[in-house]
Design an enzyme around this catalytic site. Sequence first.
Site, PDB file in Angstrom:
ATOM      1  N   ARG A 125      -9.926   3.564  12.865  1.00 17.51           N
ATOM      2  CA  ARG A 125      -8.937   3.048  13.937  1.00 17.51           C
ATOM      3  C   ARG A 125      -8.385   3.681  14.682  1.00 17.51           C
ATOM      4  O   ARG A 125      -8.314   3.676  15.940  1.00 17.51           O
ATOM      5  CB  ARG A 125      -8.134   1.858  13.145  1.00 17.51           C
ATOM      6  CG  ARG A 125      -8.806   0.861  12.052  1.00 17.51           C
ATOM      7  CD  ARG A 125      -7.954  -0.036  11.348  1.00 17.51           C
ATOM      8  NE  ARG A 125      -7.039  -0.728  12.089  1.00 17.51           N
ATOM      9  CZ  ARG A 125      -5.931  -1.244  11.621  1.00 17.51           C
ATOM     10  NH1 ARG A 125      -5.689  -1.125  10.389  1.00 17.51           N
ATOM     11  NH2 ARG A 125      -5.420  -2.030  12.276  1.00 17.51           N
ATOM     12  N   SER A 161      -3.590   4.527   2.814  1.00 16.42           N
ATOM     13  CA  SER A 161      -4.302   3.353   2.619  1.00 16.42           C
ATOM     14  C   SER A 161      -5.233   3.227   1.299  1.00 16.42           C
ATOM     15  O   SER A 161      -5.383   2.163   0.785  1.00 16.42           O
ATOM     16  CB  SER A 161      -5.101   3.384   3.902  1.00 16.42           C
ATOM     17  OG  SER A 161      -6.122   2.181   3.958  1.00 16.42           O
ATOM     18  N   LEU A 165      -8.964  -0.282   0.966  1.00 17.40           N
ATOM     19  CA  LEU A 165      -9.258  -0.678   2.322  1.00 17.40           C
ATOM     20  C   LEU A 165      -8.045  -1.308   2.979  1.00 17.40           C
ATOM     21  O   LEU A 165      -7.399  -2.069   2.128  1.00 17.40           O
ATOM     22  CB  LEU A 165     -10.161  -1.594   2.260  1.00 17.40           C
ATOM     23  CG  LEU A 165     -11.805  -1.213   1.821  1.00 17.40           C
ATOM     24  CD1 LEU A 165     -12.892  -1.870   1.657  1.00 17.40           C
ATOM     25  CD2 LEU A 165     -12.255  -0.164   2.836  1.00 17.40           C
ATOM     26  N   ASP A 166      -7.953  -1.341   4.077  1.00 17.70           N
ATOM     27  CA  ASP A 166      -6.813  -1.896   4.937  1.00 17.70           C
ATOM     28  C   ASP A 166      -6.985  -3.519   4.548  1.00 17.70           C
ATOM     29  O   ASP A 166      -8.159  -3.938   4.320  1.00 17.70           O
ATOM     30  CB  ASP A 166      -6.942  -1.692   6.348  1.00 17.70           C
ATOM     31  CG  ASP A 166      -6.680  -0.417   6.660  1.00 17.70           C
ATOM     32  OD1 ASP A 166      -6.002   0.320   6.097  1.00 17.70           O
ATOM     33  OD2 ASP A 166      -7.234   0.015   7.796  1.00 17.70           O
ATOM     34  N   LYS A 167      -6.214  -4.234   4.665  1.00 21.39           N
ATOM     35  CA  LYS A 167      -6.041  -5.604   4.368  1.00 21.39           C
ATOM     36  C   LYS A 167      -7.150  -6.209   5.246  1.00 21.39           C
ATOM     37  O   LYS A 167      -7.568  -7.244   4.772  1.00 21.39           O
ATOM     38  CB  LYS A 167      -4.703  -6.425   4.668  1.00 21.39           C
ATOM     39  CG  LYS A 167      -4.592  -7.857   4.660  1.00 21.39           C
ATOM     40  CD  LYS A 167      -3.079  -8.496   5.099  1.00 21.39           C
ATOM     41  CE  LYS A 167      -3.160  -9.910   4.912  1.00 21.39           C
ATOM     42  NZ  LYS A 167      -1.703 -10.296   5.305  1.00 21.39           N
TER      43      LYS A 167
END
Length: 374
Positions: free
Chosen positions: A259, A10, A159-161
Amino acid sequence: MQNTSFDNESDYSDDSDFASASETENRIGLTVPLELAGGRLDAVLAKLLPDYSRSRLTSWIKEGAVIVNDKPSQPKDKMIGGEQICVTVRPSEENLAFVPEPMALDIVYEDDTVIVVNKPAGLVVHPAAGNWTGTLLNGLLAHCPELSQVPRAGIVHRLDKETSGLMVVAKTLPAQNSLVRQLQERTVKRIYRAVANGIVPFDGKIETQIGRDPHNRLKMAVVKFGGKPAVTHVKVLERYLTHSYIECSLETGRTHQIRVHMREANHPLAADPVYGNPRHPCGDTVKEAVKSLGARQALHAYRLSFTHPESGETVSFEAPIPNDIYHLLSVLRLEAGLDSSLSNEEEWQDKFGADDDDDWNEDDYDVEVVYVRE
């Protein structure tokens, strides 16, 4: 030295060819050394050309871009030593997507060495399958064309979308090397703010191994074997009737780390489309506020601190909580009968502002656990 954030898919992927935008098609001539005799062609090339992934080299062989003694070959062909190999290096699809695209960027800080940007939710960091255009990288190349001369366009973490917040980008190669080294040495401090389902009972540390979910290769999971060490420190800022407002500090930067860890602790993030619980019981008003987050999880990279590559000083930056998460927090406070007069970001900062306590960086546990009190 152990790689942390920089080896995370990620934040960064060692398995993908993430080359600079200047890569063009060219030919490389090689002679197979005798010490590699008996090896398969794809394995030999992987040793001779370590800058390229084995999967990419294999695809070149199958496409006829690798000629051995003037003849096309197959990946499984055995080498006896002394073969003359001609490799046509072809730009990857990712590389071809390294084009500038003007877009509005929230630049928090910029100098001759680094850029600190506040990424919105919904924006992909780097071109990849399904997102070859419209990424943060494309916008950065338009904003700062000289990034085309820096490997990976200066990006050192991701960073994640659907996660918003702060990222640092290097504008020069020395700056990039410095930031990568800091990430590897775990001296970059990253603090996230999030809304979690349920009542998180206490401040603590989540320490596990994280790897691919054996039942779903598109997800990550806590695994007993074959994963990478992952450590997240959790601090409860406020508790509501059905949710908690938390702060997470990262020691490592694994794919989807916060998460996955909060799900494993039975407190998944609100609205998380992959690891969350859409049936989490809560009032109708809260449900609507969670629904208004859309595809994004309630996770924001709030604070970023690192050693400036040029000055050597520690610099820190903060990005305000986005309006959608701020709205959810306001609804939760109102439902819980708490002071609902915190009507602006400054008041929230006064109440929940980050402190300078560095105790989270002390590794005082060495056990495989899910959640322990600190």
